[in-house]
Design a protein around this motif. Sequence first.
Motif, short mmCIF file in Angstrom:
data_model
loop_
_atom_site.label_atom_id
_atom_site.label_comp_id
_atom_site.label_asym_id
_atom_site.label_seq_id
_atom_site.Cartn_x
_atom_site.Cartn_y
_atom_site.Cartn_z
N ASN A 131 0.83 -1.21 0.00
CA ASN A 131 0.00 0.00 0.00
C ASN A 131 0.86 1.26 0.00
OD1 ASN A 131 -2.57 1.11 -0.10
ND2 ASN A 131 -2.76 1.25 2.13
N TYR A 137 -7.33 1.62 3.15
CA TYR A 137 -7.75 0.85 1.98
C TYR A 137 -8.65 1.64 1.03
CZ TYR A 137 -11.97 -0.02 4.81
OH TYR A 137 -13.09 0.12 5.59
N SER A 140 -7.56 2.51 -2.66
CA SER A 140 -6.46 1.59 -2.93
C SER A 140 -6.96 0.44 -3.80
CB SER A 140 -5.88 1.03 -1.63
OG SER A 140 -5.21 2.03 -0.90
N VAL A 144 -5.53 -4.62 -1.55
CA VAL A 144 -5.42 -3.96 -0.25
C VAL A 144 -6.73 -4.13 0.53
CG1 VAL A 144 -5.16 -1.75 0.94
CG2 VAL A 144 -3.68 -2.31 -0.98
#
Length: 318
Positions: A131, A137, A140, A144
């Motif tokens: 990441n 998250y 992302s 992830v």
Amino acid sequence: MSLISDGIKDKLDVNWFLSTSNTINIADLGNSVGFVAVKSIVESMKQNIPKSKQDKVQFQVFFNDHVRNRYDTLFKSLPLNREYFAAGVPGSIHSRLFPENTLHFVHSSYALHWLSKIPDELIDRKSPAYNKGKIFYTNSCMEVVEAYAKQFARDIEAFLNARAKEVVPGGLMAILLPCFGVKKYPLVEVIDLLGECLMDMVNEGLINEDLFDSFNFPRYNATQKEINDIINKHNHFTIEKIQHMDAPSFKCMSPNIHMFMLFLKSSWEGLIAQHFGSEIVDEVFVVLRKKVVTSSALSKANMNTVSECFVLLQRKTT
């Protein structure tokens, strides 16, 4: 509180517990200042006890939280007229905290959305879930998001396994945690803003970039379906009730930036200090406040997206 009270009335056989002991053990896990909930739980249990026995019954309440939180605040704030004995129990809610078959009621509010650890793949440069440049998250890649979701599932399973040992057969567990049909909501937006603050400090040379890339915010906001599916796989508890609810505390909240930032700092400063050092904490929240003020984080539309999931579980008797 009304759902907990109804659950105790309909599902908890307090008199059966009292056939072997005069002590009822209650645990409030992950929130060392859950006085309101505990008061309601004790009062609801007393209503199920014959008046002739009430004077003989003792309530022991265990308040749990992470060791980095200040237990002196808990002990100073305990109500003087409480109807129970109190003790603080440090340790992770994802592991064993009590002897087997000792708890009659467990309450956990706004604790299980915090992850026990960051998934290893988020900081593995060779992983598809690495990441880089982000701390959460949202926004992302799917790898992830999946890493966060799998860690959440592992944590819930560990929590249930530990409680399955500690809760007596027939005992109850009430859980309240954030629950969202969408991934965007006020605190998620603010976490993204925190990431921007930290990246600004990287660009200014105040934070090492590698240190930034090794930091991911340890919480996951599950949907009701995710919560239901995870619990249903566990064979030691039955789901007596699972209910999606509005979060009135958020919907009634006035956009008071001062109080909101105090709330954020009290919740997040330990995470930031532990990873980046305490010397940057004040500057982070100064910059974050400026970003929150100019964002839509505290808008009414955002507040109206907040909801909760209430789960009532009963320990199987066989």
